[in-house]
Write an enzyme that holds these catalytic residues in place. Structure first.
Site, PDB file in Angstrom:
ATOM      1  N   HIS A 130       0.415  16.779   3.524  1.00 58.47           N
ATOM      2  CA  HIS A 130      -0.693  17.547   4.054  1.00 58.47           C
ATOM      3  C   HIS A 130      -0.491  18.818   4.718  1.00 58.47           C
ATOM      4  O   HIS A 130       0.402  18.885   5.556  1.00 58.47           O
ATOM      5  CB  HIS A 130      -1.364  16.594   5.366  1.00 58.47           C
ATOM      6  CG  HIS A 130      -1.804  15.121   4.989  1.00 58.47           C
ATOM      7  ND1 HIS A 130      -2.455  15.025   3.812  1.00 58.47           N
ATOM      8  CD2 HIS A 130      -2.490  14.392   5.762  1.00 58.47           C
ATOM      9  CE1 HIS A 130      -2.992  13.639   3.607  1.00 58.47           C
ATOM     10  NE2 HIS A 130      -3.133  13.597   4.806  1.00 58.47           N
ATOM     11  N   GLY A 156       0.602  -1.184   0.036  1.00 59.98           N
ATOM     12  CA  GLY A 156      -0.065  -0.086   0.047  1.00 59.98           C
ATOM     13  C   GLY A 156       0.969   1.224   0.033  1.00 59.98           C
ATOM     14  O   GLY A 156       2.062   1.261  -0.145  1.00 59.98           O
ATOM     15  N   CYS A 197      -1.925  11.188  10.320  1.00 58.85           N
ATOM     16  CA  CYS A 197      -1.103  11.949   9.657  1.00 58.85           C
ATOM     17  C   CYS A 197      -1.405  13.256   9.653  1.00 58.85           C
ATOM     18  O   CYS A 197      -0.169  14.186   9.911  1.00 58.85           O
ATOM     19  CB  CYS A 197      -0.868  11.640   8.078  1.00 58.85           C
ATOM     20  SG  CYS A 197      -2.374  11.326   7.268  1.00 58.85           S
TER      21      CYS A 197
END
Ligand code: NAP
Length: 339
Positions: free
Chosen positions: A249, A8, A125
């Site tokens: 982010h 992933g 995160c």
């Protein structure tokens, strides 16, 4: 070591970081879904063959890193722990369990020793990108309220999110007239990961809808920050927004403290905090961006200002690589603390 979810978005990054940091591994067993069984993953110049998720993969392992869905972690992390492995789990499955430490190594590394259930959780995160600078400032001034707006990358929704952004972007590039004429919505449609188009768009909803109109991501920011900082009454409110960025982010932070803050002192605290890189000279176009933070092991902080009307409050913008900070890097740092 067993790496569950090795194929992933986060698992791939864990493999990369284990190599980059020369983490000592005798044997690494990559685990993924049945569709990936038999696939070969490159690691340290050799090939590792992906195996399926079953109890016997944990036999004899001292460490199991889980990079899979909450549901799979809930079911399988206890199995790994019972087999004797210390589990580092990146899902939300155990983060709020009082017997599971929620660890950001730069803030509460002391909590990794002897986890009661044999499981250590890592935060969302976005939480990590924000809590690292907030914790650094909290060492000087007590934080009592956070108002947050996030700018979350597509990879925060895993590899399928990245693929959706990529496919929609390519469709839009093929239809420049439609885009120019404001008809991009006719060309690109929402997908399985994001209900609305993510390319050329922003989506003010990350995660699932919870009580009072908040989303799961917004509530995670509140609850996880309280737990990591040991401040159960800290007031945190957030609006989480998905943006057409692959990785990185961003969080716009309004932080209120118990007394007047000094801008100079705040910059000094952030500059010396582990894991933080100051990017704070707006006149010289020096501020955090996702492209700058991607592949880096620092949380970039900039645009630091005092609130125009409140000398106890600071504004800043923080960006980090969501697949590394608060995900793969966080897990490998915890593994390093354990050995
Ligand atoms: N992405 C981020 O920025 C981020 C950051 C922090 C935490 N997290 C958390 O980390 C976890 C993994 O996220 P991700 O973004 O890496 O997701 P992802 O890209 O969708 O990867 C999911 C992994 O789970 C594997 N998997 C799926 N079903 C399985 C099964 N039945 N048995 C064994 N393995 C199975 C997949 O294998 P296949 O390839 O075979 O399908 C893949 O390796 C999630 O809990 C997420 O919330 C993600």
């Amino acid at each position: 070591m067993v790496l569950v979810g090795a194929t992933g978005a986060v698992g791939t990054e864990v493999l990369r970081i284990l190599e980059q940091r020369d983490f000592p591994v005798d044997e690494l067993v990559p685990v993924a879904s049945p569709r990936s069984v038999g696939r070969k993953l490159r690691f340290r110049g050799g090939d590792l063959e992906v195996v399926g998720l079953q109890q016997k993969v944990f036999e004899g392992a001292d460490l199991a890193v889980f990079d899979v869905s909450e549901e799979l972690s809930l079911e399988w992390a206890p199995v790994a722990a019972e087999s004797g492995a210390v589990v580092i789990d990146k899902s939300a499955a155990f983060r709020m369990d009082i017997d599971v430490p929620l660890v950001v190594p730069e803030i509460n590394a002391d909590q990794v020793r002897n986890p009661p259930k044999g499981i250590i959780a890592t935060p969302n995160c976005t939480t990590t990108a924000m809590v690292m600078p907030v914790a650094a400032l909290h060492r000087k001034w007590t934080v009592n309220r956070l108002v947050l707006a996030t700018y979350q990358a597509a990879s925060g929704s895993g590899q399928p999110g990245v693929e959706e952004l990529w496919e929609q972007t390519q469709l839009a590039v093929k239809e420049p007239d439609a885009v120019r004429e404001g008809r991009a919505g006719d060309v690109i449609k929402g997908g399985d990961t994001f209900v609305h188009p993510i390319a050329l768009n922003v989506i003010p909803k990350c995660g699932s809808v919870k009580d009072d109109g908040y989303t799961s991501e917004e509530l995670k920011l509140c609850h996880e920050t309280r737990k990591i900082m040991g401040l159960p009454d800290l007031k945190v409110t957030a609006t989480c927004v998905r943006v057409p960025v692959v990785t990185g982010h961003g969080v716009a932070v309004h932080a209120e403290f118990d007394s007047a803050v000094s801008l100079e002192h705040a910059r000094a605290l952030l500059a010396e905090a582990p894991g933080i890189e100051l990017a704070d000279d707006v006149g010289a176009h020096d501020y955090p961006t996702p492209l700058r933070a991607t592949t880096q092991d620092a949380c970039y902080v900039g645009r630091i200002r005092r609130d125009l009307f409140d000398d106890r409050a600071l504004e800043f913008f923080s960006v980090s690589d969501n697949l590394r900070i608060g995900a793969a890097l966080n897990a490998v740092q915890i593994a390093e603390l354990l050995i």
